[in-house]
Design an enzyme around this catalytic site. Structure first.
Site, short mmCIF file in Angstrom:
data_model
loop_
_atom_site.label_atom_id
_atom_site.label_comp_id
_atom_site.label_asym_id
_atom_site.label_seq_id
_atom_site.Cartn_x
_atom_site.Cartn_y
_atom_site.Cartn_z
N ARG A 37 -8.46 -17.67 -13.28
CA ARG A 37 -8.27 -17.79 -11.76
C ARG A 37 -7.09 -17.39 -11.04
NH1 ARG A 37 -11.79 -21.94 -12.94
NH2 ARG A 37 -13.99 -21.46 -12.40
N LYS A 82 -2.74 -4.72 -3.32
CA LYS A 82 -4.08 -3.88 -3.54
C LYS A 82 -4.25 -3.82 -5.07
CE LYS A 82 -5.66 -1.22 -0.62
NZ LYS A 82 -5.63 0.17 0.47
N GLU A 102 2.32 10.82 -1.43
CA GLU A 102 2.30 9.35 -0.61
C GLU A 102 3.73 9.38 -0.22
OE1 GLU A 102 -0.02 7.61 -0.59
OE2 GLU A 102 -1.30 7.62 -2.40
N LYS A 113 5.97 0.60 4.25
CA LYS A 113 4.89 -0.02 3.98
C LYS A 113 4.93 -1.48 3.98
CE LYS A 113 1.38 -0.26 0.43
NZ LYS A 113 0.71 0.38 -0.65
N GLU A 126 -5.97 -5.41 5.46
CA GLU A 126 -6.38 -4.26 5.66
C GLU A 126 -7.46 -4.38 6.87
OE1 GLU A 126 -8.20 -0.47 3.48
OE2 GLU A 126 -6.14 -1.06 2.76
N ARG A 133 -3.09 -1.69 8.50
CA ARG A 133 -2.79 -1.26 7.38
C ARG A 133 -3.76 -0.08 7.04
NH1 ARG A 133 -1.97 -5.05 1.56
NH2 ARG A 133 -1.68 -2.91 0.36
N ASN A 191 -4.07 4.78 4.55
CA ASN A 191 -5.17 5.57 3.78
C ASN A 191 -5.23 7.02 4.44
OD1 ASN A 191 -6.23 3.61 1.77
ND2 ASN A 191 -6.69 2.56 3.51
N HIS A 238 -6.95 9.82 2.21
CA HIS A 238 -7.60 9.09 1.15
C HIS A 238 -9.00 9.20 1.18
CE1 HIS A 238 -3.50 7.84 0.51
NE2 HIS A 238 -3.57 6.99 -0.66
N HIS A 289 -10.33 10.65 -2.11
CA HIS A 289 -11.00 9.88 -3.03
C HIS A 289 -12.32 10.55 -3.13
CE1 HIS A 289 -9.13 5.61 -2.20
NE2 HIS A 289 -8.22 6.58 -2.79
N HIS A 320 -4.43 11.51 -8.40
CA HIS A 320 -4.54 10.81 -7.11
C HIS A 320 -3.61 11.41 -6.12
CE1 HIS A 320 -5.31 7.62 -4.22
NE2 HIS A 320 -3.80 7.44 -4.18
#
Length: 365
Positions: free
Chosen positions: A126, A148, A190, A232, A242, A246, A250, A253, A257, A270
């Site tokens: 956990r 993330k 990026e 960032k 997000e 935030r 993306n 993206h 993606h 990527h």
């Protein structure tokens, strides 16, 4: 450009979960001196088969005075392995070594290693502490920062994961010297992203210094990493999970993606998919009235100068739209895109399918 003589720091401000990003040369060998390292009996270095022979034993040696037992697990390299089966190798290593809930994980590698190590840290017993040691430009300027973590699913990228912050990010700029040229270009995608969404002065600087960045000028890389992390940090500090601002990170993206999933993970890196995705997102922004054709041409030219693809693969508009509907930013079946409302400012919004199809048709031509 001046080379860094001593480390520079960027702070992620998240209350009691705040942490520094340390940027500079020759940082791996001094890891044990970092006050942010949690005390524990054991540590696990998670890396991949490419990075392991370069840096794993060096990091183990650096940490040997801090932790009594240090284990290493080397995962197969590449986005195609960012899945449950590979994630389980981390759990197998932790359980096999009898690691407890104070065990510290070290993510030594690129974005895939960082994402999977963070997810393992978030979920093992956990939650155990972890440290990011990014060795690629993409990871140093983006994926190692902000908490993330995720793995991919055959139906969508990064669909299974958690928000879980590291205790520390250490960007050793010397590791970029062993980076293949293709990986360097992927990282530059990026870096470029931060300009059109947040800082046009930075975009001007990137245009003026793209050749220096491509040739790995230490001063140029240091500035690119620092400014990217500063932006960032500013965004994540305002919107950790997000829920609003935030999402602008993306940019490119949603299309990117879809390219990654549609081609099969690992066919394009990527950053290559994000670079092409930014071209597509800028065309959509133009059709929505945010930027003009001259800006689209300017951004496309810069992405091309970084050695990134600017023509999208032909997957068919129906397949693109199908894949983009699975994106995490979609709401109620509506695809949500990060688009430019003007140069230097981005928002998230929906767009008519007909307009999206126009963009796909143009960018795949």
């Amino acid at each position: 450009m001046q080379v860094l003589q001593s480390p520079e720091y960027v702070q992620i401000e998240l209350g009691d979960r705040s942490y520094p990003i340390v940027i500079g040369p020759d940082l791996l060998d001094a890891l044990a001196s970092r006050a942010e390292l949690p005390d524990a009996a054991s540590a696990l270095i998670v890396t991949n088969t490419t990075v392991q022979p370069l840096y794993a034993e060096r990091v183990r040696a650096a940490l040997s005075g801090k932790y009594r037992s240090i284990h290493i697990v080397a995962l197969p390299d590449g986005e195609v392995h960012k899945d449950w089966q590979t994630l389980n190798r981390i759990y197998d290593a932790l359980l096999g070594a009898g690691c407890d809930r104070k065990t510290v994980l070290f993510a030594l590698g690129g974005g895939v290693v960082g994402d999977m190590t963070g997810f393992a840290a978030a979920s093992y017993m956990r939650g155990v502490p972890f440290i990011q040691l990014p060795t690629t430009l993409l990871a140093q300027v983006d994926s190692s920062v902000g908490g993330k973590t995720a793995i991919n699913h055959p139906l969508g990228k990064n669909m299974i994961g958690a928000f879980y912050q590291p205790h520390l990010v250490v960007c050793d700029l010397d590791t970029l010297s062993t980076l293949p040229a293709r990986e360097l270009g992927a990282g530059l995608a990026e870096v470029i992203k931060y300009g059109p969404i947040y800082d046009m002065v930075f975009l001007d600087w990137i245009e003026q210094n793209i050749d220096a960045l491509m040739s790995r000028d230490p001063g140029a890389l240091a500035h690119a990493v620092r400014r990217s992390c500063e932006i960032k940090a500013e965004v994540v500090g305002q919107d950790e999970r997000e829920s609003g601002l935030r999402a602008i990170l993306n940019f490119g993206h949603t299309f990117g993606h879809a390219i990654e999933a549609g081609l099969g993970y690992g066919q394009w890196l990527h950053g290559e998919a994000v670079g092409c995705g930014m071209v597509m997102a800028s065309h959509l922004s133009m059709r929505l009235g945010g930027v003009d054709a001259a800006f689209v041409e300017r951004l496309t030219a810069l992405i091309g100068r970084a050695g990134l693809p600017v023509r999208a693969p032909v997957l068919g508009a129906d397949r693109y739209i199908e894949l983009m509907r699975v994106d995490k930013k979609s709401e109620g079946g509506e695809i949500r895109f990060v688009v430019l409302e003007k140069p230097g400012s981005a928002v998230m919004r929906g767009a008519p399918d007909a307009l999206v199809r126009e963009v796909i048709a143009h960018c795949c031509a």
